[in-house]
Design a protein around this motif. Sequence first.
Motif, PDB file in Angstrom:
ATOM      1  N   SER A  81    -100.867 -51.635  -4.704  1.00  0.00           N
ATOM      2  CA  SER A  81    -100.820 -53.072  -4.484  1.00  0.00           C
ATOM      3  C   SER A  81    -101.192 -53.887  -5.711  1.00  0.00           C
ATOM      4  O   SER A  81    -102.162 -53.580  -6.413  1.00  0.00           O
ATOM      5  CB  SER A  81    -101.763 -53.450  -3.339  1.00  0.00           C
ATOM      6  N   ALA A  82    -100.426 -54.956  -5.931  1.00  0.00           N
ATOM      7  CA  ALA A  82    -100.773 -55.923  -6.978  1.00  0.00           C
ATOM      8  C   ALA A  82    -102.000 -56.732  -6.575  1.00  0.00           C
ATOM      9  O   ALA A  82    -102.600 -57.418  -7.408  1.00  0.00           O
ATOM     10  CB  ALA A  82     -99.596 -56.864  -7.232  1.00  0.00           C
ATOM     11  N   ARG A  83    -102.392 -56.670  -5.305  1.00  0.00           N
ATOM     12  CA  ARG A  83    -103.500 -57.478  -4.796  1.00  0.00           C
ATOM     13  C   ARG A  83    -104.830 -56.733  -4.779  1.00  0.00           C
ATOM     14  O   ARG A  83    -105.823 -57.249  -4.255  1.00  0.00           O
ATOM     15  CB  ARG A  83    -103.161 -57.974  -3.391  1.00  0.00           C
ATOM     16  N   GLY A 113     -97.600 -54.645 -13.083  1.00  0.00           N
ATOM     17  CA  GLY A 113     -98.289 -55.845 -12.622  1.00  0.00           C
ATOM     18  C   GLY A 113     -99.797 -55.679 -12.578  1.00  0.00           C
ATOM     19  O   GLY A 113    -100.361 -54.745 -13.158  1.00  0.00           O
ATOM     20  N   PRO A 114    -100.479 -56.591 -11.873  1.00  0.00           N
ATOM     21  CA  PRO A 114    -101.933 -56.526 -11.747  1.00  0.00           C
ATOM     22  C   PRO A 114    -102.355 -55.516 -10.681  1.00  0.00           C
ATOM     23  O   PRO A 114    -101.543 -54.736 -10.188  1.00  0.00           O
ATOM     24  CB  PRO A 114    -102.287 -57.961 -11.333  1.00  0.00           C
ATOM     25  N   GLU A 118    -102.248 -52.252 -12.734  1.00  0.00           N
ATOM     26  CA  GLU A 118    -103.058 -52.487 -13.925  1.00  0.00           C
ATOM     27  C   GLU A 118    -104.097 -51.396 -14.088  1.00  0.00           C
ATOM     28  O   GLU A 118    -104.364 -50.928 -15.214  1.00  0.00           O
ATOM     29  CB  GLU A 118    -103.740 -53.849 -13.824  1.00  0.00           C
ATOM     30  N   GLN A 142     -95.585 -62.966 -12.573  1.00  0.00           N
ATOM     31  CA  GLN A 142     -96.787 -62.167 -12.733  1.00  0.00           C
ATOM     32  C   GLN A 142     -96.972 -61.742 -14.182  1.00  0.00           C
ATOM     33  O   GLN A 142     -98.050 -61.809 -14.729  1.00  0.00           O
ATOM     34  CB  GLN A 142     -96.720 -60.912 -11.846  1.00  0.00           C
ATOM     35  N   ASN A 145     -99.204 -56.510 -17.278  1.00  0.00           N
ATOM     36  CA  ASN A 145    -100.635 -56.485 -17.545  1.00  0.00           C
ATOM     37  C   ASN A 145    -100.902 -56.057 -18.990  1.00  0.00           C
ATOM     38  O   ASN A 145    -100.056 -55.433 -19.635  1.00  0.00           O
ATOM     39  CB  ASN A 145    -101.349 -55.584 -16.529  1.00  0.00           C
TER      40      ASN A 145
END
Length: 253
Positions: A81-83, A113-114, A118, A142, A145
């Motif tokens: 997940s990016a979250r 992505g984050p 990341e 986004q 990273n």
Amino acid sequence: MANPEGNPFPAEQRLEQRLGPVLRRRDQVQAGTTDQRLLDTEGDSQWVHTDPWRVMRIQSEFVEGFGALAELPSAISVFGSARTPAGTPEYEAGVRIGRALVDAGFAVITGGGPGAMEAANRGAREGNGVSVGLGIELPFEQGLNPHVDIGINFRYFFVRKTMFVKYAQGFVVLPGGLGTLDELFEALTLVQTGKVTRFPIVLFGTEYWGGLVNWLRDTVIAQGKASEKDLLLFHVTDDVDEAIALVTKEAGR
């Protein structure tokens, strides 16, 4: 070379080279540049929205991706997940996985992505390995990273998915959302149908993935929509060392 004022990252992280949609950083920067520009004339621009032109643009994405990744060492794609917030156990597990994959002799590929992506890129970079990010054009920007050394941004999901599979020998899947599930089931389908062989898939996090595994067994397989042997297409673990051992052993290491 990009060196924007106010960049929060140390100087050694700022060295960048952009070759079309390809981004290279630090020791992945190559000598020379490739300057490709589409020359257009004034007038009706509707032609750029036609299907034949889209085919050319799709082709160019494949060419750029193949060109940027063809010389990668053996690699493992890591999804998640990016979250996922930095500093959480899930994030730290991603860092450890990225570092361990590099120690095992693999490059690390993520969505760039984050969050969990990341984390895996960070682990790979801290381990002095090759850290790759394959981004995707989204309505909300986004960006890649800062731990990505080779980065490509794609317009089309299906081109990006091809790169994830073509240049990886296996997948490690951290807890994630719909995008992660999409990538997971794409890989499972390719293995199940024999489109790819010797392709280990490891799900990290028994509590997170337990409900999905139960649904596959108790509903999908129980109703005859899949076979019992399909549960052997993947492994589930909470242990970083076991995850690395499973994905690298089956990938031929």
